[in-house]
Design a protein around this motif. Structure first.
Motif, PDB file in Angstrom:
ATOM      1  N   ALA A 139       4.951   0.496  -5.596  1.00  0.00           N
ATOM      2  CA  ALA A 139       5.172   0.028  -4.228  1.00  0.00           C
ATOM      3  C   ALA A 139       5.040  -1.490  -4.145  1.00  0.00           C
ATOM      4  O   ALA A 139       5.615  -2.127  -3.274  1.00  0.00           O
ATOM      5  N   TYR A 140       4.283  -2.074  -5.072  1.00  0.00           N
ATOM      6  CA  TYR A 140       4.152  -3.540  -5.089  1.00  0.00           C
ATOM      7  C   TYR A 140       5.523  -4.200  -5.178  1.00  0.00           C
ATOM      8  O   TYR A 140       5.844  -5.120  -4.437  1.00  0.00           O
ATOM      9  N   PHE A 146      -3.744  -3.952   3.758  1.00  0.00           N
ATOM     10  CA  PHE A 146      -3.732  -4.072   2.300  1.00  0.00           C
ATOM     11  C   PHE A 146      -3.310  -5.500   1.934  1.00  0.00           C
ATOM     12  O   PHE A 146      -2.473  -6.105   2.617  1.00  0.00           O
ATOM     13  N   ASN A 194       1.494   0.740   7.412  1.00  0.00           N
ATOM     14  CA  ASN A 194       0.962   1.417   6.229  1.00  0.00           C
ATOM     15  C   ASN A 194       0.060   2.571   6.675  1.00  0.00           C
ATOM     16  O   ASN A 194      -1.096   2.373   6.989  1.00  0.00           O
ATOM     17  N   ASN A 216      -4.673   2.002   4.079  1.00  0.00           N
ATOM     18  CA  ASN A 216      -5.655   1.307   3.265  1.00  0.00           C
ATOM     19  C   ASN A 216      -5.902  -0.003   3.998  1.00  0.00           C
ATOM     20  O   ASN A 216      -4.933  -0.725   4.226  1.00  0.00           O
ATOM     21  N   ASP A 256       4.944   1.176   4.275  1.00  0.00           N
ATOM     22  CA  ASP A 256       4.389   1.373   2.935  1.00  0.00           C
ATOM     23  C   ASP A 256       3.599   2.687   2.970  1.00  0.00           C
ATOM     24  O   ASP A 256       2.556   2.764   3.610  1.00  0.00           O
ATOM     25  N   TYR A 273       0.202   6.795   0.346  1.00  0.00           N
ATOM     26  CA  TYR A 273      -0.878   7.794   0.465  1.00  0.00           C
ATOM     27  C   TYR A 273      -0.428   9.040   1.230  1.00  0.00           C
ATOM     28  O   TYR A 273      -1.257   9.794   1.737  1.00  0.00           O
ATOM     29  N   SER A 307       5.417   5.414  -3.736  1.00  0.00           N
ATOM     30  CA  SER A 307       4.956   5.229  -5.092  1.00  0.00           C
ATOM     31  C   SER A 307       4.444   6.525  -5.686  1.00  0.00           C
ATOM     32  O   SER A 307       3.992   7.414  -4.959  1.00  0.00           O
ATOM     33  N   SER A 364       2.021   6.237  -7.866  1.00  0.00           N
ATOM     34  CA  SER A 364       0.694   5.804  -8.323  1.00  0.00           C
ATOM     35  C   SER A 364      -0.436   6.672  -7.799  1.00  0.00           C
ATOM     36  O   SER A 364      -1.306   7.101  -8.552  1.00  0.00           O
ATOM     37  N   LYS A 365      -0.425   6.890  -6.475  1.00  0.00           N
ATOM     38  CA  LYS A 365      -1.545   7.618  -5.875  1.00  0.00           C
ATOM     39  C   LYS A 365      -1.249   9.113  -5.882  1.00  0.00           C
ATOM     40  O   LYS A 365      -2.107   9.914  -6.246  1.00  0.00           O
ATOM     41  N   ARG A 387       3.633   2.520 -13.358  1.00  0.00           N
ATOM     42  CA  ARG A 387       4.434   1.610 -12.532  1.00  0.00           C
ATOM     43  C   ARG A 387       5.734   2.262 -12.074  1.00  0.00           C
ATOM     44  O   ARG A 387       6.831   1.882 -12.484  1.00  0.00           O
TER      45      ARG A 387
HETATM   46  C1  LIG Z   1      -1.232   0.382   0.690  1.00  0.00           C
HETATM   47  C2  LIG Z   1      -0.856   0.104  -0.715  1.00  0.00           C
HETATM   48  N1  LIG Z   1       0.393  -0.301  -0.978  1.00  0.00           N
HETATM   49  C3  LIG Z   1       0.784  -0.563  -2.231  1.00  0.00           C
HETATM   50  C4  LIG Z   1      -0.084  -0.450  -3.287  1.00  0.00           C
HETATM   51  C5  LIG Z   1       0.430  -0.777  -4.657  1.00  0.00           C
HETATM   52  O1  LIG Z   1       0.646   0.399  -5.372  1.00  0.00           O
HETATM   53  P1  LIG Z   1       1.624   0.580  -6.595  1.00  0.00           P
HETATM   54  O2  LIG Z   1       0.756   0.993  -7.738  1.00  0.00           O
HETATM   55  O3  LIG Z   1       2.556   1.667  -6.188  1.00  0.00           O
HETATM   56  O4  LIG Z   1       2.345  -0.701  -6.843  1.00  0.00           O
HETATM   57  C6  LIG Z   1      -1.398  -0.037  -3.078  1.00  0.00           C
HETATM   58  C7  LIG Z   1      -2.367   0.055  -4.186  1.00  0.00           C
HETATM   59  O5  LIG Z   1      -3.555   0.104  -4.009  1.00  0.00           O
HETATM   60  C8  LIG Z   1      -1.792   0.256  -1.743  1.00  0.00           C
HETATM   61  O6  LIG Z   1      -3.028   0.659  -1.452  1.00  0.00           O
END
Ligand SMILES: Cc1ncc(COP(=O)(O)O)c(C=O)c1O
Length: 392
Positions: free
Chosen positions: A102-103, A127, A173, A177, A205, A208, A234, A236-237, A245
């Motif tokens: 997501a970054y 965030f 978001n 977060n 974003d 979660y 993403s 990731s979570k 990535r």
């Molecule tokens: C709200 C939020 N957006 C984006 C990210 C970045 O995540 P990614 O690993 O998908 O780049 C995070 C990571 O902590 C997050 O908490």
């Protein structure tokens, strides 16, 4: 080889980025013994086996080459299919670009949509990456406060008040977060309508989305303002894949085309065998079974942490229904700022929490606790906190 001592001339742009203020806290903690960190924003689970196996197989099958910049077509189809099945949202693969988490999705959105003279509205607290992305895009930054009395949701009336001719984008978001707050359908609709009426983009974003509790539901913003929303998501979570990535963006095709131009010269494409594993993550029942188990475990921990925190003197937790964070209010009578409190807690209890001000000035008076930590460690950290706070 030894580098000579000389002056390096760096682009001023880079100095706009602020390294996280909490680095010093982490550095201090790393020099201490027996510290438990509740500061981490990453799942403590392993990536589900079925996804790992898919990546290994993909390597053996020769997925070691470049892929189309936007991503492997079958993977983009799987993402479109997922949104259709989960939310009855119809997106075409041409609306999707596979990103390095997501970054990258967020960075691409800021770079392709904003420039000097444009304003972006970013929640406070939020965030950390959005503000830094906005600075690099040379956009003006307006912060919309998220208030406890409004359950840390964006107030649509306040949003309308803030919009000017310069406003180009709103960042959202949820699940959130750092607060753990969630979105409700009414707010999603209201904010979607505002974005359409004033013709502003929403960068939503949503990494979660699967960590929701107490029967809460997710409302993806592409459902409420499809022509205006850039959705960042993403793996990731959801699938505990932070190191892989892997993420994606969904947006109108004109926006996607521009984002691809930049992505093509920065990332080229997301790692080929990682994308193949992404197809398995979305389509195999076993990966969703693993997500369900993670959600259950997070929920158990969430209730445990709230129970503990509620009994402690001098602090009050906000009851979160999403993500894996708890936003905790410090009693103003203590006379400690968020940073003072985090530092004091590290010294007195050897527990790391994140000062709320790391997320914006409205985070003053709060700290963030992550429960993406094993139960035994969580319990130990909470007992230490209770003991330290009881001595004040
Ligand atoms: C709200 C939020 N957006 C984006 C990210 C970045 O995540 P990614 O690993 O998908 O780049 C995070 C990571 O902590 C997050 O908490």
């Amino acid at each position: 080889m030894k580098y000579r001592k000389r002056k390096y001339f760096l682009a001023g742009r880079i100095n706009l980025i602020q390294r996280s203020k909490i680095r010093e806290l982490f550095e201090k903690a790393s020099k201490m013994k027996d510290v438990i960190s509740l500061g981490i924003g990453e799942p403590d689970f392993e990536t589900p086996t079925v996804i790992k196996e898919a990546a290994k197989r993909a390597l053996d099958e020769g997925y070691t080459h470049y892929t189309p910049n936007a991503g492997i077509p079958e993977f983009r189809e799987a993402i479109a299919e997922y949104y259709h099945e989960s939310y009855s949202v119809n997106v075409d693969p041409s609306n999707i670009i596979v990103t390095a988490g997501a970054y990258e999705a967020t960075y691409l959105a800021f770079q392709s949509l904003l420039e000097a003279g444009d304003d972006v509205i970013i929640p406070d607290p939020a965030f950390v990456c959005y503000v830094e992305d906005a600075k690099i895009a040379e956009a003006g930054i307006l912060r919309i406060p998220l208030r406890e009395e409004n359950k840390f949701r964006i107030d649509p009336d306040e949003l309308v008040e803030m919009i000017t001719k310069r406003t180009r984008m709103l960042v959202m978001n949820y699940p959130n977060n750092p607060t753990g707050a969630i979105l409700d359908k009414k707010s999603a609709r209201a904010i979607g309508e505002i974005a359409e009426d004033y013709n502003i983009y929403i960068l939503s974003d949503e990494p979660y989305e699967h960590f929701l509790y107490e029967g809460a539901k997710h409302y993806p913003m592409i459902k409420y303002a499809p022509d205006n929303t850039i959705l960042a998501n993403s793996f990731s979570k959801t699938f505990a894949m932070t190191g892989w990535r892997l993420g994606f963006t969904i947006a109108p095709v004109q926006v996607i085309r521009d984002m691809i131009k930049l992505h093509a010269y920065v990332i080229g494409n997301v790692t080929s065998f990682v994308q193949i594993a992404g197809i398995t993550a979305l389509r195999d029942k076993r990966s969703w079974e693993a997500v369900r188990k993670m959600r259950e475990t997070y929920d158990e921990r969430r209730r445990l942490v709230i129970k503990y925190l509620s009994k402690m003197p001098h602090i009050t937790p906000f009851r979160p229904k999403g993500a894996f964070y708890i936003w905790v209010k410090i009693d103003p009578d203590l006379g400690m700022s968020s940073e003072d409190f985090a530092e004091w807690l590290l010294e007195a209890a050897r527990v790391v929490v994140i000062p709320g001000t790391a997320f914006g000035k409205h985070g003053e008076g709060w700290v963030r606790i992550s429960y993406a930590t094993k139960k035994e460690q969580l319990t130990e950290a909470l007992e230490r906190m209770h003991a330290a706070l009881s001595k004040i």
